[in-house]
Design an enzyme around this catalytic site. Structure first.
Site, PDB file in Angstrom:
ATOM      1  N   CYS A 118       0.822  -1.219   0.000  1.00  0.00           N
ATOM      2  CA  CYS A 118       0.000   0.000   0.000  1.00  0.00           C
ATOM      3  C   CYS A 118       0.852   1.264   0.000  1.00  0.00           C
ATOM      4  CB  CYS A 118      -0.944  -0.009   1.191  1.00  0.00           C
ATOM      5  SG  CYS A 118      -2.039  -1.447   1.162  1.00  0.00           S
TER       6      CYS A 118
ATOM      7  N   HIS B  35      -9.321   3.786  -1.287  1.00  0.00           N
ATOM      8  CA  HIS B  35      -7.949   3.282  -1.153  1.00  0.00           C
ATOM      9  C   HIS B  35      -7.576   2.330  -2.303  1.00  0.00           C
ATOM     10  CE1 HIS B  35      -4.217   1.988   0.438  1.00  0.00           C
ATOM     11  NE2 HIS B  35      -4.619   0.999   1.199  1.00  0.00           N
TER      12      HIS B  35
END
Lengths: 381, 381
Positions: free
Chosen positions: B83, B330
């Site tokens: 991420c 996200h």
């Protein structure tokens, strides 16, 4: 700023069923530290070249993953660029040092391929191609076969001439204890091997392999002078992913662009290079690279190779003394780093039976896909 | 050498079923070029942050793949760090400029997640974790729930206080037309939502998203002064992949290390920061980050957030004005670049309804895994 390669190591390449990616990486990094006289605590950052760990091994976050293996909480990066992942990781590492961000860094190339189903490996590798190529059912042997056919037509070159690439590289591989295949081949062996994608035969295609290689590069003054080899150029070129979008099938513009920049930065010409590691994923790839890099004239690469002009003991320049991807093996993320390890051994004069005499300048040529990306490094004694 | 961010763009974030990764990337890069007053030919290199295209979309060689979308045969790199892929891509781009290798580069963060089966997405994301965590059946919500439980025990903090993170971020998201969720929430909404991993509830977990963001950074003099925002620090910290190997569950050493280095390089203290984008993959992640970054004292982060001290209009510092990962969405590889886009908007004074008044210094905090890697960037007007 001067950058030196001070530590090198490579594991055995081959079908290493019993060894995990972590163990391969640990072996390469530990030996590189030992070779460079450094401890893990003296490494400022880690750069990892890998293509398939996520797809074949369900492991991402590879910077941190292999950083943990190194045992150091240091900035760690994973760079992916298909079969050029290793070369791109080194290029990125070089830039981070030139930026003044880090001084001494480890670059690891690692790939574990043989544990998986052949279908998964083929699908994984084809991820380096374009949508159109995949959808049309093309594979990399097929794509390179198109290049081979175009080359043979354009320059009236026979299959036997192409086959000589594998003969040379297997001869070199027979002198390399780390090579996956250490057996010499004849033109007849190559010609009689199974056709994979006409005109390419099994013994003209690099294998599926496991392996890891690591190098330590630094901008700090080097104590053990005989071990320091200068990294004088690191350049990247790119092209379209798909063959059908290119002007020619018999030259890779990514290689031409990157090598021109690299020669200029190093202040040398192709004639100055004594030894080169070339990305011979297929026989035709080495032939075209030999010309793109300026080691032979257009259309003369295959003949030059077949005449022994790039062979240990008889060549003005020796290409793929390690055995290349064909004989040494091709764990994709490791290849670009193994090339550096080999050139450093040659320039140090520690390459044993495959030592190129008086090698002073070496070059590595690492390619991703069918030429979508190319990375050229030049090293000097 | 001074590096400025001169072009920014982000696509809508959300479940974008009809849009391909290529189209998302094209939209973000084209708009960033337009915003920066540059043509594709003026870009020297491309850096791509992406985690899952290979696993979920069978596409690797991502530097070349997205380079082709940009329409420029320039050196292109794919950086993966779970991420934190976006932040790491920017860090790598910054180093390449500081190295003198390139002058003006594009950094693209892109991820397409929603096309795939939920099981594949979960398995793909868990590739960022450790072997032991995966083998024990842990998921990231479960891992962050352990951190939440440890934090609540250590500092006697209630679930309601943790829930206030989502309330703040959804309020900010309601003012952001690019956000995946533009709906305000109450503490009660959060508390009544389905438990995912006790004590974390659905409305405390960031969603699965599609999106792309792009920024252009340059070392060249900037003509349109009002658009130039300085990138004054870019630092990376790392830690073990697995939680069980760490000394504490209530602080991420990767964040502490990277932010200390970044504050030092920027010559500022946490009190100088007016606006920050924080990696709130889960509510507890933002609470711990608020403390690790020095915006609140140990154990006081959740209370500070619940008291509005980080909220638009009432805070000394505003955190996650974009809505953060929770409300804005996200798309993992895009997140680190979207954070930069948001901070640049804030420092330019073009953030519309969510404009933080007199914002002069901004920070971004991008994390990979459960804190195995953290990237901190500091920007100044």
């Amino acid at each position: 700023m001067k950058i030196n390669v001070i530590g090198i190591a490579t594991t055995q390449f081959g079908e290493l069923w019993k060894i995990s990616p972590k163990s391969l990486a640990r072996e390469a990094m530990t030996q590189a530290l030992e070779d460079g006289g450094k401890s893990a605590k003296q490494i400022d950052a880690l750069f990892v070249g890998n293509m398939l760990a996520d797809v074949l091994g369900n492991q991402a976050n590879l910077g941190s993953f292999f950083g943990e293996v190194l045992g150091a909480s240091i900035p760690s990066f994973h760079i992916e660029g298909a079969c050029a992942s290793g070369g791109l990781a080194l290029h990125t590492a070089v830039n981070s040092i030139l930026a003044g961000q880090y001084k001494t860094v480890m670059v690891l190339g690692v790939e574990k391929m043989t544990d998986c189903q052949p279908d998964d490996i083929v699908s994984g590798l084809m991820a380096a191609g374009s949508d159109e190529e995949r959808l049309s059912g093309a594979t990399f042997p097929g794509i390179y076969a198109l290049m081979a056919r175009a080359y043979m037509d354009e320059y009236a070159v026979s299959e036997e001439l192409l086959a000589s690439v594998s003969v040379k590289n297997h001869f070199h591989g027979s002198l390399n204890p780390k090579a996956q295949f250490q057996k010499v081949l004849t033109i007849e062996n190559v010609m009689k091997s199974t056709k994979i994608a006409d005109p390419l035969k099994l013994l003209e295609c690099s294998p599926i392999s496991d392996g890891a290689s690591a190098v330590i590069i630094t901008s700090e003054p080097v104590k053990i002078k005989k071990k320091a080899i200068s990294l004088v150029a690191s350049e990247v070129g790119t092209d379209t992913l798909a063959l059908h979008n290119r002007d020619t099938f018999t030259s890779l513009s990514a290689v031409v662009t990157a090598s021109k920049k690299a020669y200029k930065k190093a202040g040398i010409t192709p004639e100055d290079v004594n030894v080169a590691e070339i990305h011979d994923c297929f026989s035709i790839a080495e032939v075209i690279a030999t010309e793109d890099l300026g080691f032979a004239k257009r259309g003369k690469g295959a003949r030059a190779i077949s005449e022994g002009k790039m062979t240990l003991g008889s060549g003005n320049i020796v290409t793929n003394p390690s055995g290349g991807l064909k004989a040494c093996g091709h764990p994709v993320g490791a290849t670009g780093i193994k090339q550096i390890v080999e050139i450093v051994e040659q320039l140090r004069g520690t390459a044993g039976k495959r030592q190129v005499k008086n090698a002073r300048i070496g070059l590595t040529h690492n390619v991703g896909g069918s030429g979508a990306v190319a990375v050229i490094h030049i090293l000097k004694k």
